[in-house]
Scaffold this active site. Sequence first.
Site, PDB file in Angstrom:
ATOM      1  N   GLY A 208      62.007  74.132  -6.623  1.00  0.00           N
ATOM      2  CA  GLY A 208      60.596  74.538  -6.526  1.00  0.00           C
ATOM      3  C   GLY A 208      60.453  75.753  -5.642  1.00  0.00           C
ATOM      4  O   GLY A 208      61.427  76.465  -5.398  1.00  0.00           O
ATOM      5  N   ASN A 209      59.246  76.012  -5.185  1.00  0.00           N
ATOM      6  CA  ASN A 209      59.038  77.144  -4.274  1.00  0.00           C
ATOM      7  C   ASN A 209      57.877  76.826  -3.326  1.00  0.00           C
ATOM      8  O   ASN A 209      57.307  75.743  -3.385  1.00  0.00           O
ATOM      9  CB  ASN A 209      58.794  78.438  -5.066  1.00  0.00           C
ATOM     10  CG  ASN A 209      57.593  78.323  -5.975  1.00  0.00           C
ATOM     11  OD1 ASN A 209      56.461  78.208  -5.509  1.00  0.00           O
ATOM     12  ND2 ASN A 209      57.829  78.330  -7.284  1.00  0.00           N
ATOM     13  N   PHE A 210      57.532  77.787  -2.478  1.00  0.00           N
ATOM     14  CA  PHE A 210      56.600  77.520  -1.374  1.00  0.00           C
ATOM     15  C   PHE A 210      55.126  77.711  -1.726  1.00  0.00           C
ATOM     16  O   PHE A 210      54.272  77.664  -0.849  1.00  0.00           O
ATOM     17  CB  PHE A 210      56.936  78.430  -0.190  1.00  0.00           C
ATOM     18  CG  PHE A 210      58.305  78.202   0.375  1.00  0.00           C
ATOM     19  CD1 PHE A 210      58.623  77.002   0.987  1.00  0.00           C
ATOM     20  CD2 PHE A 210      59.291  79.186   0.284  1.00  0.00           C
ATOM     21  CE1 PHE A 210      59.888  76.774   1.502  1.00  0.00           C
ATOM     22  CE2 PHE A 210      60.557  78.964   0.793  1.00  0.00           C
ATOM     23  CZ  PHE A 210      60.864  77.761   1.404  1.00  0.00           C
ATOM     24  N   ALA A 276      53.334  80.441  -9.164  1.00  0.00           N
ATOM     25  CA  ALA A 276      54.721  80.849  -8.932  1.00  0.00           C
ATOM     26  C   ALA A 276      55.576  79.922  -9.802  1.00  0.00           C
ATOM     27  O   ALA A 276      55.933  78.813  -9.388  1.00  0.00           O
ATOM     28  CB  ALA A 276      55.064  80.711  -7.458  1.00  0.00           C
TER      29      ALA A 276
END
Length: 399
Positions: A208-210, A276
Amino acid sequence: MLKGKHIVLGICGGIAAYKSVTLLRLLTKAGAEVQVVMTPAGKEFITPVTLSSLSQRPVVSEFFTANTGEWHSHVDLGLWADLMVIAPATASTMAKMAHGVADNMLVTTYLSAREPVMIAPAMDLDMYRHPTTQRNLRQLAADGVMIVEAETGALASGLQGKGRMAEPEEIFAIIERYFARCESLAGKKAVVTAGPTYEKLDPVRFIGNFSSGKMGFAIAGELADRGAEVTLVAGPVSLTVDHPRIRRVDVESAEEMCDATTQAFAGSDIAVFSAAVADYRPAERKDQKIKREGVATQTIELVRNPDIAARCGDMKRRGQVTVGFALETDDGHDAAHKKLHNKNLDFVVLNSLKDKGAGFRTDTNRVTIVSEDGEQAFPLKSKREVAADIVDAIEKAMK
Ligand code: PMT
């Protein structure tokens, strides 16, 4: 524009309260129904009798009327109003609003308000520039409160500086512009992607990402506030949304986000791709937790995810406006131009992680709008203000 609009006018205890009489007069003359709510200190500066005569409604200040016990419902006021305007907003009331200190009728009304809120601060210059006041102002802006900046000039203290409340005519013009904007996208449909995607490796792990979703939720809110019906396709985020014109579709992976977005895109006039999205996902998703015993290194094979913005770009028909983001770690202008063409976008919102206060998780962002016509750079602003700049650019592109 203001005819029949319901406005709660909050008045706090500051010398600028006398200007609120003119504001009230302008609003009622324009056909708005105004309910005045005063803080106890506000009544020291201007009498409720003047305000109730002009608004033709009893002024509300206490939680209940002492001699009759009649309860004044801040919840009902929050449901009734189309807009709440607090002018003047003192340092004390702004601090209470920023921290949820609900010890008077005005702040409880603010906390119950479902309608947008606008404040016009007024105080002495040292109070205005004090870091505490500035922090509270930033917090309120991040919470979506519209701020009518204080002006510079002669102050009641005899000092000169920034802290004067904006003139009532100017606040009135801003209120008029606000209502004009509210309906500028009426009848339009929009789809917005927001947040990260999670690509499962096994039942307990993901790639995943932030992304927090703050930027995308702010854009959805701004579009809906201007009258659009919005489908918000949200990856896994902890944000909540409560807007009658926002339909939220929760998804987890890029493939799920792609399905939900392309489906909504077909009937949309506007699409904003602020999510994102993970570019890759594991080629294989294990049904059981991947064990580490006896395994020194792991190699994960990844496969490309669908590019949602590019897919919608292929489906795009005349009249649809599509907006992508470019998240870069350098200045990113070339990358933004490439995305503009590859994804068939009307414009790209470039934000860079090299800028302090921009990008993931922050309440602020610093963006440059990149289009065929050139580039427009904006200073660091709250994500809600950035959303307003983006939606202004969308409206321009629709003309
Ligand atoms: O959510 P926040 O914490 O508020 O943070 C906001 C943000 C930094 C996530 C946001 O401002 C932002 O930059 N979003 C786009 C992030 C990104 O994925 O950028 P990109 O340069 O990798 O992608 C370019 C564009 O294609 C984006 O519009 C993206 O949504 C879209 N894309 C990318 C890959 C993919 N598979 N599908 C897509 O639609």
